[in-house]
Motif scaffolding. Structure first.
Motif, PDB file in Angstrom:
ATOM      1  N   TRP A 177      -5.449   5.807  -1.280  1.00  0.00           N
ATOM      2  CA  TRP A 177      -5.395   6.454   0.027  1.00  0.00           C
ATOM      3  C   TRP A 177      -4.051   7.171   0.195  1.00  0.00           C
ATOM      4  O   TRP A 177      -3.186   6.744   0.954  1.00  0.00           O
ATOM      5  N   THR A 189      -1.578   4.813   5.391  1.00  0.00           N
ATOM      6  CA  THR A 189      -1.604   3.814   4.320  1.00  0.00           C
ATOM      7  C   THR A 189      -0.497   2.789   4.508  1.00  0.00           C
ATOM      8  O   THR A 189      -0.740   1.586   4.435  1.00  0.00           O
ATOM      9  N   SER A 194      -1.548   3.223  -2.202  1.00  0.00           N
ATOM     10  CA  SER A 194      -1.075   4.603  -2.023  1.00  0.00           C
ATOM     11  C   SER A 194      -1.794   5.571  -2.954  1.00  0.00           C
ATOM     12  O   SER A 194      -1.901   6.759  -2.647  1.00  0.00           O
TER      13      SER A 194
END
Length: 136
Positions: free
Chosen positions: A31, A41, A28
């Protein structure tokens, strides 16, 4: 049930869960999903985790020499359980629907389930095929 006999299992699940959750959090950070955007994600994490569980279950359950008894709880319940995330999937869906983005919310709900199931099936099929070719 002997609770003390289960302590090694609890320990490896906890250790694996910490690793899996850290990997998911790392994904996370690498991305991030902007507010209101499609949660790619979480989708990728959940689908790749499902593929990995398909591979793992074949290797754990269908190989001639069974692995150590703590491998499955460490990798399956711990690492992959910590890596995949139903709670974030549910929260992402709720956020999309609450924002009035019904089409994207419903698409995300359905795509996650279909892609996750397909990933488990494909990974299981591919792993069994690879094992069969290897034993010939």
């Amino acid at each position: 049930m002997d609770v003390r006999g289960q302590l090694p299992v609890v320990a490896v699940v906890a250790a694996g869960g910490a690793l899996g959750a850290a990997a998911r959090y790392g994904a996370s950070l690498v991305w991030p999903t902007p507010a209101g955007a499609f949660p790619w994600t979480t989708l990728v994490v959940n689908v790749s985790g499902c593929a990995a569980i398909g591979v793992l279950m074949v290797l754990v359950a269908e190989v001639a020499a069974p692995p150590h008894r703590l491998v499955r709880p460490f990798l399956g319940t711990g690492v992959l359980g910590g890596f995949t995330t139903f709670s974030t999937y549910a929260l992402d869906t709720q956020r999309l629907l609450s924002a009035g983005d019904t089409a994207r919310g419903v698409a995300y709900m359905g795509a996650t389930v279909v892609a996750a199931m397909a990933a488990v099936w494909a990974a299981t099929f591919a792993t069994r095929g690879a094992l069969a070719r290897r034993t010939r």
